[in-house]
Design an enzyme around this catalytic site. Structure first.
Site, mmCIF file in Angstrom:
data_model
loop_
_atom_site.group_PDB
_atom_site.id
_atom_site.type_symbol
_atom_site.label_atom_id
_atom_site.label_comp_id
_atom_site.label_asym_id
_atom_site.label_seq_id
_atom_site.Cartn_x
_atom_site.Cartn_y
_atom_site.Cartn_z
ATOM 1 N N ASP A 181 0.849 -1.187 0.000
ATOM 2 C CA ASP A 181 0.000 0.000 0.000
ATOM 3 C C ASP A 181 0.889 1.243 0.000
ATOM 4 O O ASP A 181 1.324 1.718 1.037
ATOM 5 C CB ASP A 181 -0.927 0.007 1.210
ATOM 6 C CG ASP A 181 -1.932 1.158 1.181
ATOM 7 O OD1 ASP A 181 -1.748 2.094 0.367
ATOM 8 O OD2 ASP A 181 -2.890 1.132 1.963
ATOM 9 N N GLY A 230 -4.701 2.067 8.069
ATOM 10 C CA GLY A 230 -5.716 1.402 8.875
ATOM 11 C C GLY A 230 -5.456 -0.087 8.982
ATOM 12 O O GLY A 230 -5.652 -0.698 10.046
#
Length: 281
Positions: free
Chosen positions: A182, A205
């Site tokens: 990510d 997250g």
């Protein structure tokens, strides 16, 4: 261009993804595992075989939805909820074929909540391995007159938690975690983070989710990933790298399920409405 509601219910073409032993070791380091968790952070320690943290399932099952969701500022998108089911323990290295479906686009007024489901099967045998469900909240894309979506009733038990597990994240935690795939600059670029309304880059997250999964694995499942069946939670507030996380866990009488909540040192809840399920010993 508004969000493409025509995507709802349309299954994507199968997407193949593979991972190596190095990928799962790097993921474990990215979510805080270290020298006290050698089955997850090494592959050649004497008398120890490599295992995989269950929350790696979320990365293993990621797949494109097939068409563009719409035109919007990516800085306005935040991960809202994440859930997964593991149909069997993840291998240290593997290959899956995954299909993904947008299951709903809901009108939350100030933004839109987009929910998706991904199903990953072993690419060789076709055996079901992971079912992953997630949602993202896109600020500024609401107000289109759609349904608000289902409500999740979650109530904190009227008793102290059975377990409280505390981990401190590293100041460079996001820079390490991003190496698992990510590369969203929200987690590394101060300029991009400021455009999204944050004082500095925030932690992924799913990194916070991985820290929480480690707490559940060790506190409830006896550190055995074969016993870890499912996990879900809602991201309620951002975490900054370097902050301390405490996971409060309430275990059912039979040990088969647990409710949990993750909070920062000042009590701010960052993962709410947590649920997990476990297989018997």
């Amino acid at each position: 261009m508004p969000l493409d509601h025509g995507l709802i219910g349309v299954e994507s073409a199968p997407h193949e993804r593979s991972w190596t032993s190095a990928d799962t070791l790097l993921y474990a380091l990215g979510v805080g595992a270290g020298t006290e968790e050698l089955p997850f952070t090494t592959e050649n320690s004497a008398g120890i075989r490599q295992r995989v943290l269950p929350t790696f399932a979320v990365l293993a099952a990621q797949a494109p939805i097939g068409r563009k969701l719409g035109d919007f500022d990516p800085a306005m998108l935040v991960h809202a909820e994440q859930a997964f089911e593991l149909h069997r323990e993840l291998p240290a290295a593997g290959r899956v074929s995954t299909t993904s479906t947008v299951t709903g686009i809901y009108d939350k007024g100030s933004g839109a909540l987009v929910t998706t489901e991904a199903r990953a099967a072993d690419a060789g045998s076709g055996e079901s391995l992971i079912t992953s469900r997630s949602s993202v909240f896109i600020r500024g894309e609401g107000g289109f007159g759609g349904e608000r979506g289902p409500r999740d009733e979650w109530t904190e038990p009227d008793r102290p938690p059975d377990h409280r597990v505390t981990y401190r994240t590293r100041a460079d935690q996001a820079l390490l975690y991003r190496l698992s795939g990510d590369r969203n600059p929200l987690h590394s670029d101060p300029v991009f983070a400021a455009r999204a309304g944050f004082g500095r880059p925030i932690l992924h997250g799913l990194c916070t989710y991985g820290f929480t999964g480690r707490a559940l694995l060790h506190a409830v499942a006896g550190s055995d990933p074969a016993r870890f069946a499912a996990m879900s939670g809602r991201f309620s507030k951002p975490v900054y790298p370097g902050e301390t996380l405490t996971v409060s866990i309430w275990v059912s009488d039979d040990g088969a399920t647990a409710l949990f909540r993750t909070a920062k040192e000042d009590g701010t809840v960052v993962i709410d409405r947590g649920r997990a399920a476990f297989r018997p010993v």
